[in-house]
Design a protein around this motif. Sequence first.
Motif, PDB file in Angstrom:
ATOM      1  N   PHE A   1     -19.230 -16.430 -16.473  1.00  0.00           N
ATOM      2  CA  PHE A   1     -20.183 -15.681 -17.290  1.00  0.00           C
ATOM      3  C   PHE A   1     -20.981 -16.669 -18.149  1.00  0.00           C
ATOM      4  CE2 PHE A   1     -21.001 -12.232 -20.623  1.00  0.00           C
ATOM      5  CZ  PHE A   1     -21.928 -11.590 -19.836  1.00  0.00           C
ATOM      6  N   ASP A   2     -22.168 -16.982 -17.703  1.00  0.00           N
ATOM      7  CA  ASP A   2     -22.958 -18.007 -18.389  1.00  0.00           C
ATOM      8  C   ASP A   2     -23.339 -17.614 -19.813  1.00  0.00           C
ATOM      9  OD1 ASP A   2     -22.785 -19.402 -16.102  1.00  0.00           O
ATOM     10  OD2 ASP A   2     -24.840 -19.049 -15.417  1.00  0.00           O
ATOM     11  N   ARG A   3     -23.447 -16.311 -20.044  1.00  0.00           N
ATOM     12  CA  ARG A   3     -23.882 -15.877 -21.375  1.00  0.00           C
ATOM     13  C   ARG A   3     -22.707 -15.529 -22.285  1.00  0.00           C
ATOM     14  NH1 ARG A   3     -27.456 -15.262 -17.635  1.00  0.00           N
ATOM     15  NH2 ARG A   3     -29.693 -15.377 -18.017  1.00  0.00           N
TER      16      ARG A   3
ATOM     17  N   GLU B   1     -29.835  -8.724 -21.746  1.00  0.00           N
ATOM     18  CA  GLU B   1     -29.585  -9.930 -20.959  1.00  0.00           C
ATOM     19  C   GLU B   1     -28.094 -10.108 -20.658  1.00  0.00           C
ATOM     20  OE1 GLU B   1     -31.898 -13.385 -22.124  1.00  0.00           O
ATOM     21  OE2 GLU B   1     -30.207 -14.608 -21.411  1.00  0.00           O
TER      22      GLU B   1
ATOM     23  N   LYS C   1     -23.551 -16.287 -25.913  1.00  0.00           N
ATOM     24  CA  LYS C   1     -24.894 -15.998 -26.445  1.00  0.00           C
ATOM     25  C   LYS C   1     -24.806 -14.932 -27.518  1.00  0.00           C
ATOM     26  CE  LYS C   1     -27.134 -18.855 -24.131  1.00  0.00           C
ATOM     27  NZ  LYS C   1     -26.214 -19.858 -24.644  1.00  0.00           N
TER      28      LYS C   1
ATOM     29  N   GLU D   1     -20.116 -23.629 -26.818  1.00  0.00           N
ATOM     30  CA  GLU D   1     -20.990 -23.225 -25.729  1.00  0.00           C
ATOM     31  C   GLU D   1     -20.226 -22.650 -24.533  1.00  0.00           C
ATOM     32  OE1 GLU D   1     -24.248 -23.075 -25.498  1.00  0.00           O
ATOM     33  OE2 GLU D   1     -24.870 -24.151 -27.292  1.00  0.00           O
TER      34      GLU D   1
END
Lengths: 648, 287, 174
Positions: free
Chosen positions: B186-188, B211, B191, B167
């Motif tokens: 960078f939170d994504r 996104e 993803k 994650e």
Amino acid sequence: MPDVRIGVYVCHCGSNIADKVDCAGVAEFAGGLPKVTIARDYQYMCADPGQDLIRKDIKDHKLNRVVVASCSPRMHEPTFRKTLESAGLNAYFFEMANIREHVSWVTEGREQATEKAKALVAAAVARVFYHEPLYERFADMNKRTLVVGGGIAGIEAALKIAASGNQVVIVEKEPSIGGNMAKLDKTFPTLDCSACILTPKMVAAAQDENITLYTYAEVEKVEGYVGNFQVTIRKKARSVDMDKCTGCGICYNKCPAKVPNEFDEGLGMRKAIYVPFPQAVPNKPVIDRQNCTYFQKGKCGVCSKVCPTGAVDYAQEDQLVTEDFGAIIVSTGFETLDPTLGPQWGYGRYDNVITALQFERLVNASGPTQGKVVLKDGTVPKRVAVLHCVGSRDLNFREYCSRFCCMSSLKLAHLAKEKTGGEVYSFYIDMRAFGKGYEEFYNRVMEEGIHFIRGKGTEVIQRAGELFVRTEDTLLGKYREVPVDLVVLNVATVPRADAEKVAQTFGIQRSPDGFFLEAHVKLEPLKTATDGVFIAGGCQGPKDIPDSVSQGAGAAAEALSLIEAGKVKISPVVASVDEARCGGCKACLALCPYGAVDFDDEKKVAVVNEAVCKGCGTCAASCASGAMGVRHFTDEQILAQIGEVLAV
Amino acid sequence: MNYAYMPGCSSHSSSRDYEMSALAVLKALGVQLEEIKDWNCCGSTPVSSVAPVTSMALSARNLALAEEAGYREVVVTCSSCYSMLKRAETYYRNDPAAREMMAGALKTMGRQFEGMVTVKHILELMVYHLGPERLAAAVTKPLKDVKIVPYYGCLLGRPQKAFDDPETPTSMDEALRITGAEVLRFDRKSKCCGGSVMLTKQKAVLRLVEEILWEAADRGADVIAVACPLCQLNLDAYQTRVNAEFGTSYRIPVLYFTQVLGIAMGLDKKHLALGKTFVPAGRVVNI
Amino acid sequence: MKNGDFEPRIVGILCNWCSYAGADLAGISRIKYPANIRIIRVMCSGRVEPTFVLKAFAEGADGVLVSGCHPGDCHYGEGNYKAYARKVLIEKLLHQFGIEKERFKLTWVSANEGERFAQIVSEMVSEIKEIGPYRPPRERMRELQPGAGTPPAPGWLAEEELETAVAGGAVAGE
């Protein structure tokens, strides 16, 4: 040895055994075995006439050993032991052959069943020949009980025991008793205020003359055994003289050092000298030395200067006290899962993602916002999401269901609606409303207009300053992103970080989930592997308040039943050392799970503490010189049994 | 130091720039990658979803070839190859049934695998084996005033935790920080970019790509650094389509982290194949 | 004796808290399994000495089953781990005595696994039927005497080990 005279009784158990086993044939066979004086078969051996038969034979035929071939010894061994005792024979001159559970009920053919029954009887006869008289002994029971952990379960246990007139000591790690329940605002399903129902109990515990409170203290060491535990308690230095302090509060009003308040889950601030919350019991402060300017930099001393009674004592040191107890109740409670472990939940990443306990502090009138539900910027949220099962029922985190979070989530949803008047979304996998009045509460909350979305809130994202909860709405069969202002994570309930240490200290085992293990999952929920140590509340597994209270009261009953008996029965089935053969290798010392084997440094031999030994025999099996044995499971007895069990 | 190298299908086609820059950077660090002779497809996503047995056997063959040639480590650039080979390695070591199956398949090809080879992603090799000090020593032209977001994609840490957190991975952050660039949160970063359904569910892919681009733009990134050929292609080639679909105006260069490292190490730009992106690398290249 | 007619005799040594209770449950649930097993109760699988196992073979058992609580479930904490550790020793001993390792089993059966217990017994019985009756090394050695024809190849038993086993007396009972 006087002449051995064995009586053998083969039970029909109605047709349960007789249908498959030729009982008369078995009895006839037994009659021909060495040392067997008399062998009979009878309808029901456990019934009074059956037992009378044994008693009469013991008298008439001078029997000194008895074998009953019937059901499992786990069933009726105690019954027949009493029979022997009532006929004046030592209860341990008895052996059972299990020809029902292990023969008639599991075998197809009558011939095979009869043969197997004969073999088991022959083995029992061979074994009973070597039986020795054993005597149950009793040790005195100390009447004081130690309760470890002053949450609602521990308080309840202590109050119940105190009410019986017996002495209790509560050891609490934090500066105040109250536990997790003290942090809650309202309680489901009745919505009565948590503090309103908890604080009277806290005060009652403090005022009860039979209860001694040791707050800001921890148990360091436990020695001894049921009835006679010696417990060493560390009373951490509070830096405040409890006798002089009046609890006036000037010190913490004047203290200049501010620290995030643990009790408010880090939302508000407290001082370095503090009482954790206004209703704390005892309501006397403690200095957090890690954050105190005086302790860290050697100057300040404001609290000491302003204290009107001179109670602040910087020189105070930790105190170790050792006290004796007869029983111990461990009620150390639970923690919640660290939500930063799942970055997908957004906790720590985004400002307005908080935990359920933080939300409890927000809505609480004595909390950091005086009961206002506000976002980080001080505005009132218009849309609130409550996420169930955050880390629970999730193989990546905790497989188990945390049990009470469905209901607490409903409560939080209700409070959010009440306090903000906005839209409230509840993201759930399944709704588990199992308790009394719980389903009714669910219905009530539904009618309040909360949006229930059946789908796990899997991810919280932020985009252009707005939070979104992502979910698969399993009722609509659609993937959804729900925009919200505040996200409340109802994180999993987990064992306390120090559970392993506590378990080792008290000799408690843990289940695979890390919580403390009860003696039997259904029938002994409060006992542990160690006699005289009981568990209650959230330390055993996730529990709501009613269940914790019930367990607290139940554990008190367990403790009291020991105390009121006044004596502890010690089973004679324990290890014993033949000192002449013991070579002093100490192998058994390391193997004993209870530390029941000591070493006599003068004689250089192992010594068994019979009160602590539980008779598992691991030591005996490893003894190289054959010095260590277990009474009633001696090598002689077992080898004789093995020798004859194949004879037929 | 020599390692066996499994290029995978894209390294010789769409992601030639990844391979070139990776080899150039490693060469500058004194590491030689040697291509496995007669390597074959890793058995990636399309195969593994319909024929898992075949897929794993394909990976196993590559491992067997490397082992036969005497290597103990196989280095991979593509995340998908990494995931597939690592899976075969893991199953071979821990699952007797899968091991038997792979051994059976290899036997029909007259080969065998002893389980002596370990698969390493190039990111893992650089950050955890060569180490940050060695990378830092090679940096001659530190990047100034460049903001980078690291994008790892979904495959590096999944399904099993291999060398980084699934994650919140951090290895590329570390590698990029050494270049002197400002590495942004960078939170994504992990993803999905939609790579495996790029051709079948384009609408969904565009949303996913948008996104990622949105957060990169929102944080003010000059460059998105990637470690996977499919991620690079998706994020780079689809920017115009995303802009058309959502009315946005993203124009962020998407470079392999090896290219970024290469620039900071002052390597010859033609060895880094910087001209191959749809969105030109622009400012970063010209400093 | 042909394997087909052979009914093996197995000694089961079961711990009181889990496996013995599991065997009881098989009975309470009326699950049928072969009568070839004869059960002996000990308080804990940790009590089982290698001697018990050897004694059973000395008395003519064709197999020995030791069963305790599942790892982590032991009533005494870790007696079953001790049994597990001893298993290695027992297997080595059996090998030295020329006893096939399949004849000895250590299993975990909990108090609510009646069906599992029945299944374990059934499987063990059919496995041992395959191997055939237990014959002490001394008996097998007789076939090695001159005139007894070509000696059978004891694949699982190295020659010198067979000799040791015979020289030291077939078994170590008491």
